[in-house]
Design a protein around this motif. Structure first.
Motif, PDB file in Angstrom:
ATOM      1  N   THR A 456       2.651   4.957   6.711  1.00 49.79           N
ATOM      2  CA  THR A 456       1.251   4.826   7.143  1.00 49.79           C
ATOM      3  C   THR A 456       0.529   3.722   6.374  1.00 49.79           C
ATOM      4  O   THR A 456      -0.645   3.460   6.630  1.00 49.79           O
ATOM      5  CB  THR A 456       0.490   6.154   6.929  1.00 49.79           C
ATOM      6  OG1 THR A 456       0.415   6.438   5.522  1.00 49.79           O
ATOM      7  CG2 THR A 456       1.185   7.309   7.650  1.00 49.79           C
ATOM      8  N   ARG A 460      -3.432   1.679   6.849  1.00 50.25           N
ATOM      9  CA  ARG A 460      -4.401   1.988   5.797  1.00 50.25           C
ATOM     10  C   ARG A 460      -4.778   0.738   5.006  1.00 50.25           C
ATOM     11  O   ARG A 460      -5.934   0.565   4.603  1.00 50.25           O
ATOM     12  CB  ARG A 460      -3.832   3.065   4.872  1.00 50.25           C
ATOM     13  CG  ARG A 460      -3.609   4.394   5.577  1.00 50.25           C
ATOM     14  CD  ARG A 460      -2.901   5.401   4.703  1.00 50.25           C
ATOM     15  NE  ARG A 460      -3.762   5.887   3.640  1.00 50.25           N
ATOM     16  CZ  ARG A 460      -3.334   6.669   2.654  1.00 50.25           C
ATOM     17  NH1 ARG A 460      -2.067   7.040   2.594  1.00 50.25           N
ATOM     18  NH2 ARG A 460      -4.168   7.078   1.727  1.00 50.25           N
ATOM     19  N   GLN A 464      -8.554  -1.684   4.728  1.00 47.74           N
ATOM     20  CA  GLN A 464      -9.187  -2.182   3.502  1.00 47.74           C
ATOM     21  C   GLN A 464      -9.269  -3.710   3.473  1.00 47.74           C
ATOM     22  O   GLN A 464      -9.563  -4.298   2.442  1.00 47.74           O
ATOM     23  CB  GLN A 464      -8.432  -1.679   2.270  1.00 47.74           C
ATOM     24  CG  GLN A 464      -8.506  -0.172   2.065  1.00 47.74           C
ATOM     25  CD  GLN A 464      -9.919   0.333   1.945  1.00 47.74           C
ATOM     26  OE1 GLN A 464     -10.770  -0.314   1.341  1.00 47.74           O
ATOM     27  NE2 GLN A 464     -10.197   1.489   2.541  1.00 47.74           N
ATOM     28  N   ALA A 562       0.717   5.053  -1.749  1.00 48.34           N
ATOM     29  CA  ALA A 562      -0.552   5.185  -1.024  1.00 48.34           C
ATOM     30  C   ALA A 562      -1.755   5.113  -1.961  1.00 48.34           C
ATOM     31  O   ALA A 562      -2.874   4.821  -1.517  1.00 48.34           O
ATOM     32  CB  ALA A 562      -0.575   6.496  -0.246  1.00 48.34           C
ATOM     33  N   VAL A 565      -3.903   2.005  -1.873  1.00 48.13           N
ATOM     34  CA  VAL A 565      -4.997   1.956  -0.893  1.00 48.13           C
ATOM     35  C   VAL A 565      -6.250   2.595  -1.487  1.00 48.13           C
ATOM     36  O   VAL A 565      -7.353   2.049  -1.367  1.00 48.13           O
ATOM     37  CB  VAL A 565      -4.582   2.682   0.404  1.00 48.13           C
ATOM     38  CG1 VAL A 565      -5.697   2.586   1.444  1.00 48.13           C
ATOM     39  CG2 VAL A 565      -3.286   2.110   0.957  1.00 48.13           C
ATOM     40  N   GLU A 566      -6.080   3.748  -2.129  1.00 52.84           N
ATOM     41  CA  GLU A 566      -7.227   4.417  -2.749  1.00 52.84           C
ATOM     42  C   GLU A 566      -7.850   3.539  -3.829  1.00 52.84           C
ATOM     43  O   GLU A 566      -9.072   3.486  -3.967  1.00 52.84           O
ATOM     44  CB  GLU A 566      -6.803   5.757  -3.349  1.00 52.84           C
ATOM     45  CG  GLU A 566      -6.686   6.884  -2.342  1.00 52.84           C
ATOM     46  CD  GLU A 566      -6.605   8.239  -3.015  1.00 52.84           C
ATOM     47  OE1 GLU A 566      -7.582   8.650  -3.663  1.00 52.84           O
ATOM     48  OE2 GLU A 566      -5.546   8.881  -2.894  1.00 52.84           O
ATOM     49  N   GLU A 631     -11.676   5.944   1.452  1.00 54.67           N
ATOM     50  CA  GLU A 631     -10.936   5.049   2.321  1.00 54.67           C
ATOM     51  C   GLU A 631     -11.787   4.510   3.448  1.00 54.67           C
ATOM     52  O   GLU A 631     -11.280   4.012   4.436  1.00 54.67           O
ATOM     53  CB  GLU A 631      -9.671   5.745   2.849  1.00 54.67           C
ATOM     54  CG  GLU A 631      -8.696   5.963   1.716  1.00 54.67           C
ATOM     55  CD  GLU A 631      -7.276   6.184   2.180  1.00 54.67           C
ATOM     56  OE1 GLU A 631      -6.934   5.706   3.272  1.00 54.67           O
ATOM     57  OE2 GLU A 631      -6.513   6.819   1.450  1.00 54.67           O
TER      58      GLU A 631
END
Length: 633
Positions: A456, A460, A464, A562, A565-566, A631
């Motif tokens: 994913t 994501r 951003q 992931a 991304v955060e 996000e």
């Protein structure tokens, strides 16, 4: 920074708030005596004395700070000096209530701001509690963690925190790792694997062999990185600090001009000049110009971002990292240990009967090699053959033999002269070939396990503002192509295999020459050069090599890709909040400054506007601490 010294004096402690209350009570008494007709007979000097008593608890500490800034830092234009000049000027004009109110409301605002700062620091302060005060040795003695040497055996009971990094000596055990990774689910750690300081034993007494000194333990490294984070300033933060030192003397000069220019103008015109009126306007100008809303809320905004990221298992080494992630347009991932677990799993068996597999797994059970463990795990719950350990011969780099059986790489087959399909040489995945009595029987196909949620990542990252995702690896290109196919990236994701460490460096240099702002995400020692070269280096902090962790700008404690991304989302939101504070604070101040010079804003309004702007900016800064998701774009 000026506020840092001041926060010690007005840091919201119990005694400071008592002094503020005392000041407020005497101010109210003074206003009552000053404005109620019944008390007109009271000597005005007594009223002045009451105002002086009201001023002292809040005014003297601020004036002392102003003097200390001059004496120790040669800073003649601090916010404390601004407030002191404004208050003294108000006394000079006979505006005693305003003089007290300037200091009282300033100190109330500072106290509330310091409480907000403390709340922002709480998530990081809690880390200190994760460092245990003692280590229990195997013989029952308790020592300070700093006194325990490498190789010592320590014991940790259920519910206790692990005091030092150690290797688990007992049976597999569950540990609460929330302090280090933010994970709420306990993690099962196998015998012989490392247990990090700060973890909590959950269900049994465990024994550990210490592998690092206290100063080098996982929790100590985290604390050190968090402490250092406050020292690494973002470009915005550094600009505001420089701006405040230029802005304050300019403001004082303008305040002087507010008094002097009308006087000069009156010399060449028939206009009347009222010194007290223009002095009061200059004082209003000074009060509202105090830059505390900027010098407090901007670093607090970044600190809030660092704090909330640390709670999520993301350690920024400084606010410069929070700024840098907002500029990224390309994210490059290492493969093994970053996008994949580095743990093999059986994907397919070809040509092998259940009996063959039972024998192969029984032989592999005698080895500690990761591939051997994957084969054994594949047969978990199924009966294995009985094998005489004495017959097993390890062939380093090739595999193992056991009597008439050969189990290992295709090179082992060649070495023993066993014929097999040459097309297998082109297969990307790892192969465990099996031969019996000189004849090729079949093979087991193994692959590295992709980490949960990696497929994913493209959508994501796009959300951003990232324009390109790449994967670099030393694995075969065919294996990289297979992984890339799983992303369904449609040109957004590209993969490059057969790369040596120096090839990765060249690849990143090429991207940067194209003008791209690149983040690299890796975990191994060989990733350290690319982590250093990238605009932002992300290291997997749980399983990652120490060198990678030291070199990176951001540490992902949970080893989840992931989290990148955060981290970007937290950085973007933090920067947005900081810019809001800057625009809001400067906009309101300029407006009230102009109104003050025109005589529309009074000293009371200036005080309320200054304290209100600072407090609203601070409350805006700590919003990241209470926002559950990051996000949104």
């Amino acid at each position: 920074m000026a506020h840092e010294a001041h926060s010690h004096e007005h840091g919201g402690g119990e005694m400071n708030w008592k002094l503020i209350v005392v000041s407020a009570v005497f101010l109210v008494i003074g206003l009552f005596l000053d404005n109620v007709e019944t008390f007109r007979f009271i000597n005005p000097y007594l009223v002045l004395l009451i105002y002086i008593v009201a001023f002292m608890p809040v005014g003297l500490p601020v004036m002392r700070e102003a003097w200390e800034q001059i004496e120790h830092e040669r800073d003649f234009f601090s916010e404390f000096m601004l407030m002191s000049v404004a208050a003294i000027g108000a006394f000079f004009l006979g505006e005693y209530p305003e003089a007290v109110a300037v200091m009282l409301l300033y100190c109330v605002g500072e106290g509330l701001q310091d409480r907000a700062v403390d709340r922002a620091r709480d998530s990081i302060k809690r880390l200190i509690a994760f460092r245990p005060d003692f280590a229990r040795l195997a013989d029952g003695r308790e020592e300070r963690p700093e006194a325990v040497t490498i190789g010592s055996i320590i014991e940790v009971r259920p519910g206790e925190r692990v005091p030092l990094d150690g290797r688990l000596l007992d049976a597999p055990a569950a540990f609460n790792t929330a302090a280090l990774t933010g994970e709420s689910v306990p993690r099962m750690i196998e015998t012989g694997h490392e247990v990090m300081a700060g973890m909590i034993a959950t269900d049994s007494i465990v024994r550990l062999e210490v592998v690092r000194e206290a100063s080098e333990s996982a929790i100590s490294r985290i604390l050190k990185m968090v402490e250092e984070a406050a020292e690494r300033k973002s470009s915005t933060e550094a600009f505001i600090h420089r701006f405040a030192h230029v802005y304050t003397p300019v403001v004082i000069a303008l305040a002087v001009l507010v008094v002097v220019v009308p006087w000069l103008a009156s010399l060449f015109s028939a206009a009347d000049y009222a010194f007290s009126m223009w002095l009061q306007r200059a004082l209003v100008f000074l009060v509202i110009s105090c830059p505390c809303a900027l010098v407090i809320s901007v670093p607090l905004g970044y600190f809030g971002g660092i704090g909330v990221a640390s709670r999520k298992g993301i350690l920024f080494k400084g606010s410069n990292g929070l700024d840098a992630v907002t500029m990224l347009d390309t994210v490059v991932f290492d493969k093994t240990g970053t996008l994949t677990t580095g743990a093999f799993r059986v994907e397919q068996t070809v040509g092998l009967s259940p009996e063959d597999l039972a024998f192969v797994a029984a032989v592999e059970a005698k080895s500690s090699h990761p591939i051997a463990r994957a084969v054994v795990e594949f047969m978990q719950g199924k009966p294995l053959a009985t094998v005489d350990s004495a017959c097993i011969v390890n062939v380093p780099g090739y595999g193992m033999t056991c009597g008439e059986w050969a189990i290992g790489t295709l090179r082992l087959m060649k070495k023993q002269g066993i014929v097999y399909d040459e097309a297998l040489n082109e297969v990307a995945e790892t192969i465990v070939a099996v031969a019996h009595d000189g004849r090729f029987v079949g093979y087991i196909l193994l692959a590295d396990t992709p980490k949960a949620g990696i497929f994913t990542l493209p959508q994501r990252l796009k959300a951003q503002g990232i324009k390109l995702m790449q994967v670099l690896s030393g694995d075969k290109q065919a294996l990289i192509d297979k992984l890339i196919a799983g992303f369904h990236g449609h040109g957004f994701v590209k993969g490059y295999g057969d790369l040596l460490p120096e090839d990765k460096v060249s690849h990143l240099e090429a991207l940067k020459k194209e003008g791209k702002r690149v983040a690299f995400v890796g975990d191994g020692i060989n990733d350290a050069p690319v982590l250093a070269l990238s605009d932002v280096g992300f290291a997997m902090g749980n399983m990652g090599a120490d060198m990678a962790v030291e070199t990176a700008d951001v540490i992902i404690q949970t080893d989840e890709p992931a989290k990148v991304v955060e981290a970007i989302a937290i950085g973007r939101r933090t920067r947005r909040i900081v810019l809001q504070n800057i625009v809001f604070a400067i906009g309101v101040k300029v407006l009230v400054m102009v109104l003050g010079v025109l005589g529309v804003a009074t000293l009371w309004e200036a005080v309320f506007a200054d304290s209100g702007v600072a407090l609203l900016a601070v409350m805006n800064s700590i919003r990241p601490l209470h926002r559950p998701r990051f996000e949104e774009k």
